[in-house]
Design a protein around this motif. Structure first.
Motif, mmCIF file in Angstrom:
data_model
loop_
_atom_site.group_PDB
_atom_site.id
_atom_site.type_symbol
_atom_site.label_atom_id
_atom_site.label_comp_id
_atom_site.label_asym_id
_atom_site.label_seq_id
_atom_site.Cartn_x
_atom_site.Cartn_y
_atom_site.Cartn_z
ATOM 1 N N GLU A 53 0.822 -1.214 0.000
ATOM 2 C CA GLU A 53 0.000 0.000 0.000
ATOM 3 C C GLU A 53 0.851 1.258 0.000
ATOM 4 N N ASN A 54 1.963 1.258 0.735
ATOM 5 C CA ASN A 54 2.787 2.464 0.822
ATOM 6 C C ASN A 54 4.182 2.276 0.237
ATOM 7 N N VAL A 55 4.384 1.230 -0.569
ATOM 8 C CA VAL A 55 5.677 0.980 -1.204
ATOM 9 C C VAL A 55 5.487 0.921 -2.720
ATOM 10 N N LEU A 56 6.294 1.682 -3.439
ATOM 11 C CA LEU A 56 6.249 1.719 -4.894
ATOM 12 C C LEU A 56 7.593 1.250 -5.445
ATOM 13 N N VAL A 57 7.543 0.475 -6.543
ATOM 14 C CA VAL A 57 8.753 0.033 -7.232
ATOM 15 C C VAL A 57 8.779 0.691 -8.603
ATOM 16 N N SER A 58 9.964 1.098 -9.052
ATOM 17 C CA SER A 58 10.080 1.755 -10.346
ATOM 18 C C SER A 58 11.374 1.346 -11.043
ATOM 19 N N GLY A 59 11.372 1.481 -12.378
ATOM 20 C CA GLY A 59 12.561 1.217 -13.177
ATOM 21 C C GLY A 59 12.731 2.297 -14.215
ATOM 22 N N CYS A 60 13.958 2.412 -14.757
ATOM 23 C CA CYS A 60 14.216 3.504 -15.692
ATOM 24 C C CYS A 60 15.192 3.081 -16.782
ATOM 25 N N VAL A 64 18.169 1.175 -13.533
ATOM 26 C CA VAL A 64 18.012 1.193 -12.072
ATOM 27 C C VAL A 64 16.602 0.765 -11.691
ATOM 28 N N VAL A 65 16.478 -0.131 -10.700
ATOM 29 C CA VAL A 65 15.202 -0.476 -10.073
ATOM 30 C C VAL A 65 15.260 0.029 -8.636
ATOM 31 N N MET A 66 14.257 0.819 -8.266
ATOM 32 C CA MET A 66 14.246 1.438 -6.938
ATOM 33 C C MET A 66 12.926 1.154 -6.233
ATOM 34 N N THR A 67 12.970 1.133 -4.899
ATOM 35 C CA THR A 67 11.749 1.061 -4.094
ATOM 36 C C THR A 67 11.620 2.351 -3.294
ATOM 37 N N TRP A 68 10.364 2.785 -3.134
ATOM 38 C CA TRP A 68 10.084 4.078 -2.513
ATOM 39 C C TRP A 68 9.056 3.920 -1.397
ATOM 40 N N CYS A 69 9.150 4.765 -0.385
ATOM 41 C CA CYS A 69 8.075 4.935 0.586
ATOM 42 C C CYS A 69 7.163 6.023 0.048
ATOM 43 N N VAL A 70 5.942 5.653 -0.300
ATOM 44 C CA VAL A 70 5.019 6.611 -0.901
ATOM 45 C C VAL A 70 4.641 7.704 0.096
ATOM 46 N N ASP A 71 4.532 7.348 1.382
ATOM 47 C CA ASP A 71 4.111 8.325 2.391
ATOM 48 C C ASP A 71 5.117 9.460 2.553
ATOM 49 N N SER A 72 6.411 9.111 2.567
ATOM 50 C CA SER A 72 7.439 10.126 2.805
ATOM 51 C C SER A 72 8.153 10.581 1.541
ATOM 52 N N GLY A 73 8.088 9.765 0.477
ATOM 53 C CA GLY A 73 8.817 10.071 -0.742
ATOM 54 C C GLY A 73 10.270 9.639 -0.702
ATOM 55 N N ALA A 74 10.680 8.926 0.353
ATOM 56 C CA ALA A 74 12.073 8.518 0.507
ATOM 57 C C ALA A 74 12.376 7.260 -0.296
ATOM 58 N N VAL A 75 13.610 7.157 -0.785
ATOM 59 C CA VAL A 75 14.071 5.944 -1.456
ATOM 60 C C VAL A 75 14.399 4.902 -0.393
#
Length: 247
Positions: A53-60, A64-75
């Motif tokens: 719910e509060n974790v997002l995964v992204s690639g570019c 790079v594949v990164m995971t994020w805390c959606v609530d805080s915006g932190a990597v």
């Protein structure tokens, strides 16, 4: 190319919408109100998915594949650093998968453990799309390639094995999607001899949509895109932009 050409550049968790915009990720509410912007990718964002719910995964494009805390915006973590552009990431039941332009698939049994992963390369061809099934007795991963082929992989932990190769599309696969668990059978006359959970649907640049029996390497049904729209301007758009998606 713009971000919106990517098959997996947007995702929704039922509460928030995330999509890639250049090298950033925009988080919106369901009312399309901006919530947060995530900005740490070095190059164009190509894929996003909610892992929790509060974790997002992204690639570019920067590999790079990164995971994020959606609530805080932190990597939270950086899972892959590679010169090969990442095309798609998929999360299913605790496991995270990524696919890149060289056809390499990575799987993490637990995305919080950066080093607990494996990689395979079924074909040396660009992966455009992938999806993981909801099977209770073992997971199946469908991979759609630029060459028009779909590979079905069996997944056991971090071990992946090629089961079938589905051939029927003549051009790039835009999207593959497994039928969700407990989804109502809307085609009982043509799927009576198979489990609805084994159905996988694909769409391609060849302007067709196909239903497959993903566990038995069989084409179940094929559909063509609807006829072109009538006006000259709309016809030009149809000719220049022959993409679509399926879920």
């Amino acid at each position: 190319a713009p971000n919106w050409y990517q098959s997996h550049v947007m995702d929704c968790n039922g509460t928030l919408i995330a999509y890639g915009a250049r090298n950033m990720i925009q988080i919106l509410s369901l009312e399309l109100v901006p919530v947060r912007m995530l900005a740490s990718h070095p190059k164009r964002v190509t894929t996003v998915c909610f892992a929790e719910e509060n974790v997002l995964v992204s690639g570019c494009d920067g590999g790079v594949v990164m995971t994020w805390c959606v609530d805080s915006g932190a990597v939270l973590s950086t899972l892959v650093k590679s010169p090969i552009p990442v095309v798609t990431v998929v999360f299913k039941r605790g496991q995270l998968f990524s696919g890149d332009e060289k056809g390499i698939v990575c799987v993490w049994e637990d995305f919080r453990k950066v080093k607990t992963f494996s990689r395979v390369q079924p074909f040396s061809e660009k992966i455009i799309t992938m999806d993981c099934s909801d099977h209770d007795d073992g997971r199946l991963l469908a991979l759609g390639y630029r060459m028009g082929t779909i590979a079905i992989m069996s997944v056991n932990g971090t071990e992946m094995t090629l089961m079938h190769t589905l051939k029927g599309h003549d051009m790039d696969i835009f999207r593959v999607s497994w039928c969700r668990k407990n989804f109502p059978n809307i085609y009982p006359s043509i799927t009576s001899d198979l489990s609805i959970e084994n159905l996988v649907v694909s769409t391609s640049r060849d302007k067709s949509i196909k239903l497959w029996d993903g566990s038995n390497n069989r084409l179940v049904r094929s559909f063509l895109y609807p006829p072109k729209l009538s006006s000259a301007r709309e016809n030009n758009l149809n000719q220049e932009q022959p993409w679509s998606t399926v879920v």
